[in-house]
Scaffold this motif. Structure first.
Motif, PDB file in Angstrom:
ATOM      1  N   GLU A  33       0.875  -1.180   0.000  1.00 33.93           N
ATOM      2  CA  GLU A  33       0.000   0.000   0.000  1.00 33.93           C
ATOM      3  C   GLU A  33       0.902   1.217   0.000  1.00 33.93           C
ATOM      4  OE1 GLU A  33      -3.434   1.183   0.400  1.00 33.93           O
ATOM      5  OE2 GLU A  33      -2.300   3.065   0.473  1.00 33.93           O
ATOM      6  N   VAL A  48      -2.160   4.437   5.726  1.00 31.08           N
ATOM      7  CA  VAL A  48      -3.028   3.294   5.468  1.00 31.08           C
ATOM      8  C   VAL A  48      -2.268   1.991   5.675  1.00 31.08           C
ATOM      9  CG1 VAL A  48      -4.516   2.177   3.761  1.00 31.08           C
ATOM     10  CG2 VAL A  48      -4.391   4.676   3.853  1.00 31.08           C
ATOM     11  N   ASP A  94      -3.058  -2.802  -3.041  1.00 30.00           N
ATOM     12  CA  ASP A  94      -3.886  -1.735  -3.600  1.00 30.00           C
ATOM     13  C   ASP A  94      -3.831  -1.837  -5.128  1.00 30.00           C
ATOM     14  OD1 ASP A  94      -5.422   0.518  -3.826  1.00 30.00           O
ATOM     15  OD2 ASP A  94      -4.039   1.839  -2.754  1.00 30.00           O
ATOM     16  N   VAL A  97      -7.245  -4.320  -1.605  1.00 31.09           N
ATOM     17  CA  VAL A  97      -7.844  -3.378  -0.661  1.00 31.09           C
ATOM     18  C   VAL A  97      -7.699  -2.016  -1.312  1.00 31.09           C
ATOM     19  CG1 VAL A  97      -7.809  -2.449   1.678  1.00 31.09           C
ATOM     20  CG2 VAL A  97      -7.107  -4.820   1.272  1.00 31.09           C
ATOM     21  N   LYS A 133     -12.242   0.368   0.330  1.00 26.83           N
ATOM     22  CA  LYS A 133     -11.855   1.050   1.560  1.00 26.83           C
ATOM     23  C   LYS A 133     -13.044   1.713   2.254  1.00 26.83           C
ATOM     24  CE  LYS A 133      -6.974   1.735   0.498  1.00 26.83           C
ATOM     25  NZ  LYS A 133      -5.991   2.591  -0.185  1.00 26.83           N
ATOM     26  N   HIS A 135     -13.794   6.811   3.425  1.00 25.07           N
ATOM     27  CA  HIS A 135     -13.414   5.411   3.574  1.00 25.07           C
ATOM     28  C   HIS A 135     -13.491   4.981   5.033  1.00 25.07           C
ATOM     29  CE1 HIS A 135     -11.025   6.119  -0.341  1.00 25.07           C
ATOM     30  NE2 HIS A 135     -12.197   5.575  -0.605  1.00 25.07           N
TER      31      HIS A 135
END
Lengths: 240, 218
Positions: free
Chosen positions: A34, A39, A78, A105, A128, B11
């Motif tokens: 990611e 995140v 991602d 994700v 997300k 999100h």
């Protein structure tokens, strides 16, 4: 749905199975790819209690190297990532780490991306905008050999998996190019010079120039600007 | 008393992460996933700090910041965002934000930034590469406004459309040197370094559309 207030300490829904029994030493090994540090670290913090986070990486190329070295049980990745996007990385992971289950994700809720992800070898897909309970559920499901998609308006798991041929449209990866050409196109569209691209891919600058010229000829495009717009329109780099 | 913060991001997964990062040093009074819910919750809860993202469904982040500036002058707004372009930063401070933290930040940087903002300071992620002493609110005047002139906009459109410098010069009936100087100004103004980045900016801001129609053969 999107305006709900989540509790401060997010609890798992009653009907959601725990990802794995927390037996020491046998926890599933997870690799996280990611590009946003918050995140990436956030995912680690959410999952480290029940899973063994073997490494975290911030771009698609680092993912390939780490996956080959670590052969994790699960890879969270991602779609939009620098150097190599998640969809192209997924295709290469089939060789680099064939037993790893891939769970995307991502912020992309576009059905075209979901289909592309499963076609590229994904077992799971979590947007997300879902709660973390969907992520833990996804990991449990793929470890059990099943597939999983978090709730996305207009997207049904069965429909995605039935693999009905879809017309190539915006957001679809271009099949006109080879994987190598797509790699180079992404790096060009990220604004990198031929010299920088040569370093990233470990090839000569001349080879980069050769590939770039072939791509332009193949796509009948003349400028870097046109290549960039093509890359955006075909999901090779993210278009916001 | 620990500062009270309200978190907004479209999100949910990211909201949960922010709660995890911040709840030790701050009192998280609420989490919301769209602009309207944020305005409503802010008015009701009157937090010390609002954390938000640019792209909120409904009322976008900049609009929320502008509205809160007059309605809740004591509440400080901070973007925690994936947008790393200077024009987004300028827009944020022009609207009245007090901080700008990239989602590229480490959790430690986030907490440190929030603590500074709670003490009344402003904060900008160092990764944005803004020269020291860049005073955010006052820099949003003329030179650094990120606003392009009509001529610059024309040049940007042509660049992103794939025209070469020579072609742009002849299209606009100006010298190649003038084209290059326009391009350099635009790059500086927007904080973008490459033709590819200028093209992405143009597409993302609706100056032109991506071209799915090209090269559909194969």
């Amino acid at each position: 749905m999107s305006n709900e207030t989540i509790p401060q300490s997010p609890g798992r829904e009653a009907n959601t199975p725990a990802p794995t029994p927390p037996t020491a030493g046998t926890r599933p090994r997870v690799l996280i790819a990611e590009d946003h540090t918050l995140v990436r670290e956030g995912l680690r913090m959410l999952l480290a209690g029940e899973l063994d986070i073997v490494d975290t990486v911030e771009d698609g190329r680092a993912l390939l190297g780490a996956a080959e070295r670590l052969q994790p049980d699960v890879i969270l990745l991602d779609i939009s990532m620098p150097l190599l996007n998640g969809l192209d990385a997924a295709r290469q992971l089939a060789k680099a780490s064939p037993t790893s289950k891939l769970v995307f994700v991502t912020m992309h809720a576009d059905p075209a991306y979901v289909r592309q992800a499963f076609r590229a070898g994904a077992s799971g897909y979590v947007v997300k905008s879902s709660a973390s309970s969907h992520l833990t559920e996804a990991i449990a499901e793929v470890l059990a050999g099943r597939r999983y998609i978090s709730p996305i308006p207009g997207v049904e798991l069965a429909e995605v998996l039935s693999g009905e041929p879809q017309e190539s449209g915006e957001g679809e990866l271009s099949d006109a190019l080879t994987p190598r050409q797509r790699e180079i196109l992404q790096l060009v569209a990220e604004g990198r010079t031929a010299r920088e691209i040569a370093v990233v891919l470990g090839i000569s600058r001349k080879t980069v120039e050769f590939h770039k010229a072939s791509i332009m000829r193949l796509l009948r495009l003349r400028t870097t600007a046109e290549l960039t717009r093509y890359a955006m329109a075909h999901g090779i780099i993210a278009s916001a | 008393m620990t500062p009270r913060i309200l978190l907004a991001d479209d999100h949910t997964l990211v909201l949960e992460m922010l709660v995890n990062f911040l709840s030790r040093d701050f009192t998280v009074v609420g989490t919301v996933a769209n602009g309207e819910a944020l305005l409503e919750a802010a008015m009701r809860l009157q937090p010390d700090i609002v954390v938000l993202e640019h792209a909120l469904p409904g009322t976008d982040g900049l609009t929320v910041v502008r509205m809160l500036k007059t309605r809740l002058p004591n509440t400080r707004c901070v973007f925690v965002t994936r947008h790393a372009d200077l024009h987004h930063v300028r827009d944020a401070f022009a609207a009245g934000a007090r901080g700008y933290v990239l989602k590229d930040a480490t959790p430690e940087e986030l907490v440190a930034a929030m603590l500074r903002i709670s003490r009344g300071e402003t904060y900008i992620s160092p990764r944005l590469g803004l020269e020291p002493g860049w005073a955010p609110p006052s820099a949003v005047t003329r030179e650094g406004s990120g606003e392009l002139t009509a001529r610059q906009m024309e040049v940007l459109r042509l660049v992103a459309d794939g025209f070469t410098g020579k072609q742009i010069a002849s299209t606009l009936n100006i010298s190649l040197k003038t084209v290059e100087s326009h391009k350099a100004c635009i790059s500086r103004q927007l904080g973008l370094r490459s033709t590819a980045a200028l093209t992405r900016y143009a597409v993302e801001h609706g100056l032109l559309r991506p071209r799915p129609e090209t090269a559909r053969h194969a």
